[in-house]
Scaffold this motif. Structure first.
Motif, mmCIF file in Angstrom:
data_model
loop_
_atom_site.group_PDB
_atom_site.id
_atom_site.type_symbol
_atom_site.label_atom_id
_atom_site.label_comp_id
_atom_site.label_asym_id
_atom_site.label_seq_id
_atom_site.Cartn_x
_atom_site.Cartn_y
_atom_site.Cartn_z
ATOM 1 N N ALA A 91 10.427 -33.989 20.981
ATOM 2 C CA ALA A 91 11.231 -33.874 19.760
ATOM 3 C C ALA A 91 11.568 -32.416 19.471
ATOM 4 N N ALA A 92 10.601 -31.518 19.694
ATOM 5 C CA ALA A 92 10.863 -30.093 19.474
ATOM 6 C C ALA A 92 11.963 -29.585 20.407
ATOM 7 N N ARG A 93 11.946 -30.050 21.679
ATOM 8 C CA ARG A 93 13.007 -29.646 22.609
ATOM 9 C C ARG A 93 14.385 -30.127 22.113
ATOM 10 N N LEU A 94 14.406 -31.332 21.547
ATOM 11 C CA LEU A 94 15.663 -31.868 21.031
ATOM 12 C C LEU A 94 16.207 -30.982 19.903
ATOM 13 N N PHE A 95 15.351 -30.617 18.946
ATOM 14 C CA PHE A 95 15.801 -29.777 17.838
ATOM 15 C C PHE A 95 16.180 -28.384 18.328
ATOM 16 N N TRP A 96 15.444 -27.871 19.309
ATOM 17 C CA TRP A 96 15.753 -26.553 19.886
ATOM 18 C C TRP A 96 17.147 -26.574 20.515
ATOM 19 N N ALA A 97 17.479 -27.658 21.224
ATOM 20 C CA ALA A 97 18.797 -27.771 21.844
ATOM 21 C C ALA A 97 19.893 -27.867 20.777
ATOM 22 N N ARG A 98 19.628 -28.625 19.703
ATOM 23 C CA ARG A 98 20.621 -28.731 18.628
ATOM 24 C C ARG A 98 20.867 -27.381 17.970
ATOM 25 N N ALA A 108 7.812 -20.400 24.702
ATOM 26 C CA ALA A 108 7.166 -19.363 23.893
ATOM 27 C C ALA A 108 7.303 -19.682 22.411
ATOM 28 N N ALA A 109 8.482 -20.161 21.995
ATOM 29 C CA ALA A 109 8.689 -20.487 20.585
ATOM 30 C C ALA A 109 7.806 -21.657 20.168
ATOM 31 N N TRP A 110 7.634 -22.647 21.036
ATOM 32 C CA TRP A 110 6.820 -23.805 20.699
ATOM 33 C C TRP A 110 5.348 -23.436 20.602
ATOM 34 N N ARG A 111 4.887 -22.516 21.449
ATOM 35 C CA ARG A 111 3.490 -22.077 21.380
ATOM 36 C C ARG A 111 3.203 -21.362 20.066
ATOM 37 N N ARG A 112 4.192 -20.630 19.538
ATOM 38 C CA ARG A 112 3.962 -19.884 18.281
ATOM 39 C C ARG A 112 3.915 -20.806 17.068
ATOM 40 N N ALA A 113 4.478 -22.006 17.171
ATOM 41 C CA ALA A 113 4.554 -22.909 16.019
ATOM 42 C C ALA A 113 3.219 -23.610 15.789
ATOM 43 N N SER A 114 2.875 -23.831 14.547
ATOM 44 C CA SER A 114 1.631 -24.527 14.212
ATOM 45 C C SER A 114 1.813 -26.038 14.170
ATOM 46 N N GLY A 115 3.021 -26.510 14.340
ATOM 47 C CA GLY A 115 3.291 -27.941 14.325
ATOM 48 C C GLY A 115 4.785 -28.177 14.369
ATOM 49 N N LEU A 116 5.174 -29.437 14.508
ATOM 50 C CA LEU A 116 6.594 -29.751 14.637
ATOM 51 C C LEU A 116 7.368 -29.407 13.364
ATOM 52 N N ALA A 117 6.785 -29.715 12.208
ATOM 53 C CA ALA A 117 7.481 -29.433 10.954
ATOM 54 C C ALA A 117 7.688 -27.933 10.772
#
Length: 635
Positions: A91-98, A108-117
C-alpha cells in the motif's frame, strides 16, 4: 556579460521554471489555514484519488484545528479506501507512486516512517508531482469574495501560489539582479498624527524585502515617540541622489499602512531590466489585517504600488504588473476623474425595437419620460414596430404616436440590426441611443451621464451599467476573446474601478453612439440578426481607433431575455452558429490575439465568469507576464 546578453534566455529560463519537477512548497506566512487546506486536499488525492468537496474539506480542516494529527486523518481516509490490504508495504508503494516519487528512493523513505499513516501524512505535507491544489479545488476559478460556495481560504491560497512562483523566479534571477538591478528609492511621507504601528508595519515589510538595493527617504515630521530603525538604507530626504547609483533608479512613494510583498521590489526591478525604456510600473493591491490575513483584491486600478524610472530616456508607456505586490492596512479609494460638461448637451434620439408585449413597452417608455425631464437638450423617442399583432400593444403604439413619439412599422422576421438601422433613418438626434424594450430607467441622470461619455471625440460608443431587478449587476461592459467567447462583465473583483473606463464592447440593450459615427460605420450588420451584432459594431469601432466606454454612472434596469429565448435554446442554435461563422470571418485574427483573453481584462480573471473569478492555473500566465515585463496599460 551585459544586462541585454544576460536577458537573452530570459523567456526560456522562465519557461523552465514553470516546469520545475520539484516546485517549492506553498509559502504561507502566518496563514496556517492554507497549509492545512493543501494537506487535506493532497490526502484526498493520495488515498481517495479525488478532490475533496467543500463539506469534507471544512470538516477535516476543522479536525486539524481542534488537535487531530494529519496521520489520524490519513488513517480514517484509508479506512474508507479499498486500496489498503494486509500488506502495508505494498500500500505504501501505491501511495508513493501516486505522489510521483522516485521508485529507487522508496525503500529509504519507508524505513524512516513509523507506520503507514505517518508515511502517507508525510507525503501529504509536500507537493505532489505536477501539484495544483487550486485547480483541483476550484476547477471553475476562485471567487475571492465567496466564503459559502467554496472554502474560505480560496483567495489566500491563490495569493500564496502567486508568492511561491515569485519566490522561485526571484531565486533564479538573484545574480542577474545583483549585477544589473536598479536602486529603488522610496519616499515615506510622515505625519505627526500617523499611527506608529502602521509606520512600523510599513518599514518592517520594506526591510524584509528579498531585493536589497533600496533606499527609504523619510519626509516630514514623525509621530511622537516613533524612531526609525537603525538601518543605513533609511535616511532623511536630504541624503538622496547619491552619485554611486549608476545602475538606474526607480522612485516611488509609500504611506503608513502600506505593506510590500517580500518579492515586490525584486519583481519590479526584473521588469525594469526587461523593459529598459518603460517609464513606470503599476501593481495591484489587496487588504491585509494585523494577523497577516489577506482579502479584497483590487485589480488593475489606479491604486497599488507605482514605481517610476528616474531617467530622461524613459520614453515608453506605463506598464501594469498584474500582481498583488502591495497590501494595505487602511483602505484608500482613488478619486474618480470624470469629464462632465452638461452646459451643452446634444439632441438625442432613443431608438427602441418592439413587438407585442405592451406591459414591457409601457414600463420602458413611461420610465424614460419620467427620467429625462432634466435633460438640457431635445429628446425624441423612436419606436420601431416589428409586426405587432397584440391589440393592447397596437393601441399603446397609437397612443404614443399621438403623444409625439415616432412610430415606424417594419414587419417581417425579427432582425435587431435591421430594426435599429431603420429606426436610425427616421431619427433626428445628434446622438443615437439604442435601447431594448425590456429596459427600465429609474435615475434622472442616466441619459446625461451616458451622453457625456459618448460625446468625447475619441469615443465611438458608450454603454450603461445594467442591473437585474434584485440589484445584482447584469452588465458592466462586455468581455471578448480569445476566439468567440463573450460574457457580460459583472465586476466581482474590480468593483471600485473608475466610473468611466474603456471596455472591448457594450451590449446593444443600451448603446449610445454619435450619429456621424454610426453613419460612417454603416450601422449594424444586418447579416447578424440576433446575436453578436452589437459586439461586431464595437469591434469595428475599435478597429477604427475609437474607444468603447462603459459609463458606470449611468444605471438602468434590464429584464434580460424578457423579449426572446436564450441564445443556446434549441431553436436558436442554427442562427447562433451562423453568426459565429460571420464573426470569425470578420474578426477572427483580432480575436485570436489576446494574452489576457480580453485586452481590458486582468490576466488572472476569467472572462467566462464575468470577471468574478480568478484563474486557478496561475503559474503559466504569471511567467509569461513576467517575461514581457508587464502589460501595456489600456485603461
Amino acid at each position: 556579460m551585459g544586462a541585454e546578453a544576460a536577458f537573452g534566455s530570459f523567456r526560456i529560463a522562465l519557461d523552465i521554471g514553470s516546469n520545475d519537477p520539484a516546485p517549492a512548497p506553498i509559502e504561507v506566512a502566518r496563514d496556517v489555514d492554507c497549509c492545512r487546506l493543501a494537506e487535506v486536499a493532497r490526502l484526498y488525492r493520495l488515498v481517495l484519488q479525488t478532490a475533496p468537496d467543500c463539506p469534507g474539506l471544512r470538516h477535516h480542516v476543522d479536525l486539524l484545528a481542534k488537535g487531530s494529527t494529519l496521520a489520524e486523518l490519513a488513517s480514517s481516509l484509508m479506512a474508507v479506501s479499498g486500496d489498503v490490504r494486509d500488506d502495508r508495504q505494498t500500500a505504501a508503494r501505491l501511495f508513493w507512486a501516486r505522489a510521483g516519487g522516485n521508485p529507487a528512493a522508496f525503500a529509504a523513505a519507508w524505513r524512516r516512517a513509523s507506520g503507514l499513516a505517518d508515511f502517507v501524512a508525510e507525503l501529504a505535507r509536500r507537493p505532489l508531482a505536477r501539484d495544483n491544489i487550486l485547480r483541483a479545488l476550484f476547477p471553475f476559478g476562485v471567487d475571492p469574495h465567496d466564503d459559502d460556495a467554496g472554502p474560505a481560504w480560496g483567495y489566500r491560497l491563490w495569493a500564496a501560489e502567486i508568492d511561491a512562483v515569485l519566490a522561485r523566479v526571484s531565486r533564479r534571477f538573484a545574480r542577474l539582479l545583483r549585477a544589473f538591478g536598479a536602486c529603488v528609492v522610496l519616499t515615506l511621507d510622515l505625519d505627526p498624527d500617523a499611527d506608529p504601528l502602521l509606520l512600523d508595519a510599513t518599514v518592517s515589510a520594506l526591510r524584509e524585502q528579498r531585493y536589497r538595493r533600496w533606499r527609504l527617504l523619510l519626509h516630514g515630521q514623525a509621530p511622537a515617540g516613533w524612531v526609525a530603525p537603525a538601518d543605513p538604507r533609511i535616511v532623511r530626504d536630504e541624503a538622496a541622489d547619491r552619485p554611486r547609483w549608476r545602475r538606474g533608479v526607480l522612485r516611488g512613494v509609500l504611506r503608513p499602512g502600506e505593506i510590500l510583498s517580500p518579492h515586490a521590489l525584486g519583481t519590479i526591478a526584473l521588469a525594469a531590466l526587461r523593459r529598459p525604456r518603460t517609464a513606470a510600473w503599476r501593481t495591484d493591491e489587496d487588504r491585509i489585517d494585523p494577523a497577516g490575513v489577506r482579502s479584497e483584491p483590487m485589480l488593475h486600478r489606479s491604486a497599488g504600488l507605482v514605481l517610476r524610472r528616474d531617467r530622461e530616456d524613459a520614453t515608453g508607456r506605463e506598464r501594469h504588473l498584474p500582481l498583488v505586490l502591495l497590501h494595505r492596512r487602511v483602505p484608500v479609494r482613488p478619486p474618480s476623474t470624470i469629464v462632465d460638461d452638461r452646459a451643452v448637451l446634444p439632441s438625442v434620439s432613443l431608438v427602441i425595437a418592439t413587438r407585442d408585449r405592451p406591459g414591457l413597452l409601457q414600463r420602458c417608455v413611461d420610465s424614460i419620460r419620467r427620467t429625462i425631464a432634466s435633460y438640457p437638450g431635445a429628446v425624441e423617442i423612436v419606436l420601431v414596430d416589428n409586426g405587432t399583432e397584440d391589440a393592447g400593444a397596437l393601441d399603446l403604439l397609437e397612443r404614443y404616436r399621438g403623444e409625439g413619439c415616432v412610430v415606424k412599422r417594419r414587419p417581417g422576421a425579427f432582425n435587431w440590426s435591421a430594426l435599429c438601422n431603420s429606426g436610425a433613418e427616421s431619427a433626428h438626434g445628434e446622438v443615437l441611443v439604442f435601447l431594448n424594450n425590456d429596459v427600465e430607467c429609474f435615475r434622472d441622470d442616466w441619459l446625461d451621464r451616458l451622453v457625456c461619455a459618448v460625446q468625447q471625440e475619441n469615443v465611438g460608443a458608450a454603454g450603461a451599467k445594467l442591473l437585474f431587478a434584485d440589484g445584482r449587476i447584469q452588465h458592466n461592459g462586455v468581455l471578448i476573446g480569445p476566439g468567440t467567447v463573450a460574457a457580460h462583465r459583472v465586476d466581482g473583483v474590480a468593483e471600485a474601478e473608475p466610473v468611466r473606463r474603456s471596455v472591448s464592447a457594450v451590449t446593444g440593450a443600451c448603446l449610445a453612439v454619435r450619429r456621424t459615427v454610426f453613419v460612417r460605420q454603416g450601422g449594424f450588420d444586418e447579416s447578424l440578426p440576433v446575436t453578436w451584432n452589437d459586439l461586431d459594431f464595437c469591434l469595428r469601432l475599435r478597429r477604427g481607433k475609437l474607444d468603447i466606454v462603459l459609463a458606470a454612472d449611468s444605471v438602468l434596469r434590464h429584464d434580460e431575455m424578457g423579449t426572446r429565448t436564450p441564445d443556446h435554446a434549441p431553436e436558436n442554435v442554427a442562427q447562433l452558429a451562423s453568426s459565429l461563422r460571420i464573426i470569425r470571418r470578420k474578426h477572427g485574427r483580432g480575436l485570436r490575439r489576446s494574452l489576457c483573453r480580453d485586452r481590458f481584462l486582468h490576466p488572472f480573471l476569467l472572462a467566462e465568469s464575468g470577471a468574478t473569478r480568478l484563474d486557478s492555473d496561475v503559474a503559466p500566465r504569471l511567467l509569461v507576464v513576467l517575461a514581457m515585463g508587464g502589460l501595456t496599460l489600456t485603461s
